[in-house]
Design a protein around this motif. Structure first.
Motif: not given
Length: 579
Positions: A337-342, A460-465, A477-490
């Motif tokens: 659930x941890x993601x690098x962002x470009x 899957x949605x919660x606890x992402x950084x 690192x920042x926690x995500x309180x909302x949203x769906x990860x851009x770049x994910x298949x689902x």
């Protein structure tokens, strides 16, 4: 290049309009003679060659083709010099010199299944699996600092390498004995090698642009350094932490509004369908998914596709065990659930965090797990027709082409009925990052997702950084309180389910593509005020949905347009229309 069906040999209203359009986008028309021969009248210049940089055109012209067309063939030579890459030092594993046979022998000796299945939780299983994979590759392909001076040479062949060795051998011989004969042999070997390199490059370019789609051609040109560059230097005035804070900041709905929306969704009548639950995934299906995912990006777990494929036959049972355990335990692994962002720039010269869009680099195996869940859930959605048929994007048979055909077909139908079409184009701000987890979970429950599967989606949605990465520099690192990860298949499917609720109260015709909504209606020019009133009612419904679901409309990117034949448009008095 193309046939523009406008004669530029004479100055007419049509030719002036075309020239104005060409100049407005910074293009230039290369001068030519008449390119279309007419049997009954004068010849015309219809075929144009446009360029943004005339100085790069080394030559251009035309030649007749009477055997198959009345149009001349037009051609140009474009002089390009790809930018010289800046050397970079990267920490990476070198797989080129790895002994794959030894790697497979060592992988076969490890007790994958017993160690992975012996762990109690899905997080422990992933941790044990990652440790085994990294330990194996630390022996066979350890991480090294590599200075990258130039991009790889895909045109390099065995014959070219042999010619380069002969050239170097002849040069060394000449340096030892600077005789005239050795110099002649050295020049001959050098020229022969250079000719082979030029031919290999030409063959490589020709093979990649012949019978390829426009997207594949531009992708290939990007590998040559032509066109938009994949890596863009970030301005010094923008910090990575500022960009990350912008990406993770959402329009927070207050708890009362979220509770009211959740209660509203819970009060809606449910479909009389079977509930959705996950089914066990077979090893063969997981193997197909792994082989179908081509991304070589390495996520937070430091395990990429290049580390999975060589030993796939030995680790497939363990991967299958982890995926099925995750689906039936209702837990998505924390490490995944941890993601690098470009940060990809939206404009040419970005100067603000809002000028970037985030692309999440997720762990490779997390995408495999997402793909397994997506395959089952999308089949459930399609089987029960849970999405509007007028919602395109991220669905089989619902592409940009089908969306365009639907909307333009309705407009053409209106023109045939001597009506005009009034359309409003609506854009939402940062829509993927504004999805409320509570509301999305309520929608999933409304769609008859079982409690066990709902627990998995919640995990899957919660606890992402996420952290923004630029080369080797990483933000906090920042926690995500909302949203769906851009770049994910689902993520696209979940977003489609979320935004589908906007269509429930629309009375006019509409089409939805991802987060772009078009609302339109047809009317005769004298009835246009009534049509605008109907559109405004739908716009009020969109506004209420926006306030209730927390996805804000971006007014600066919303447009209204009236479309019709020239005869019908001449009867429209815009000044007398209501807002």
């Amino acid at each position: 290049m193309g046939d523009f069906n406008t004669n530029l040999l004479h100055t007419t209203l049509r030719s002036r309009k075309l020239r104005n359009i060409i100049e407005s986008v910074g293009l230039h028309v290369l001068p030519l003679q008449a390119t279309h021969s007419s049997t009954g009248g004068e010849d015309t210049w219809l075929d144009l060659a446009l360029t943004s940089s005339p100085t790069h055109v080394s030559s251009h012209g035309q030649c007749p083709a009477p055997c198959f067309s009345r149009h001349d063939l037009i051609h140009l030579s474009y002089r390009l010099k790809p930018p010289k890459p800046i050397p970079r030092v990267l920490r990476m594993r070198c797989f080129a010199k790895m002994d794959v046979d030894r790697l497979c022998r060592d992988a076969a000796e490890l007790e994958w299944e017993s160690q992975v299945s012996g762990a109690s939780s899905v997080d422990d299983k992933v941790s044990v699996f990652n440790k085994l994979v990294k330990t194996l590759y630390d022996i066979h392909a350890p991480v090294k600092s590599i200075k990258v001076k130039r991009p790889p040479a895909p045109w390099m062949s065995k014959g070219v390498r042999m010619a380069m060795r002969r050239r170097n051998r002849a040069f060394r011989k000449y340096r030892r004995d600077r005789s005239e004969d050795n110099w002649v042999l050295c020049k001959s070997a050098r020229n022969r090698c250079n000719q082979m390199i030029r031919n290999a490059k030409r063959r490589h370019i020709l093979e990649n642009i012949t019978s390829s789609s426009a997207a594949d051609i531009w992708k290939f040109l990007g590998t040559l350094g032509i066109g938009k560059q994949g890596h863009v230097e970030l301005p010094n005035t923008i910090g990575l932490d500022d960009i990350n804070r912008h990406f993770t900041t959402t329009s927070n709905l207050d708890r009362q509004t979220i509770r009211q929306t959740v209660d509203f969704i819970a009060g809606l009548p449910r479909r009389n369908t079977d509930s959705f639950s996950f089914s066990p995934v077979a090893s063969g299906d997981i193997k197909k998914i792994i082989l179908s995912i081509k991304s070589r990006a390495v996520g937070f777990d430091d395990i990429g596709r290049s580390m999975i494929i060589p030993i796939l036959d030995y680790i497939l049972p363990s991967i299958t065990h982890i995926i099925n355990f995750s689906l039936f335990s209702g837990q998505f692994p924390s490490l995944w659930r941890n993601a690098y962002v470009r940060p990809l720039p939206k404009i040419t010269n970005p100067s603000l965090p809002s000028h970037f869009r985030p692309i999440s680099i997720l762990p490779f195996l997390s995408k495999v797990l997402e793909a397994c869940a997506h395959k089952q859930f999308s089949c459930f959605i399609a089987r029960h027709n849970l999405l509007s048929p007028l919602q395109s994007g991220f669905r089989p048979g619902h592409s940009t082409a089908t969306a365009l055909l639907k909307v333009t077909g309705d407009i053409r139908e209106g023109i045939g009925e001597t009506k005009v079409t009034i359309m409003v184009l609506i854009d939402f701000s940062n829509a993927f990052n504004a999805v409320s987890h509570d509301i999305l979970e309520s929608i999933l429950s409304h769609l008859m997702v079982s409690p066990g599967a709902l627990d998995w989606f919640r995990s899957y949605l919660r606890g992402r950084q996420q952290a923004v990465r630029n080369e080797e520099t990483l933000s906090n690192w920042c926690a995500l309180a909302a949203g769906v990860p851009q770049g994910g298949i689902l993520s696209p499917l979940l977003f489609s389910i979320f935004i589908n609720f906007i269509t429930h109260n629309l009375q006019c015709a509409y089409h939805l593509y991802a987060d772009d909504l078009q609302i339109y209606t047809r009317a005769r020019p004298e009835d246009l005020s009534i049509a605008i009133d109907n559109l405004n009612k739908d716009l009020e419904a969109v506004s209420r949905w926006s306030d209730r679901f927390g996805v804000a409309v971006n007014p600066t990117k919303c447009q209204a347009i009236i479309i019709g034949s020239s005869r019908m448009m001449s009867r429209v008095v815009v000044a007398h229309l209501p807002p």
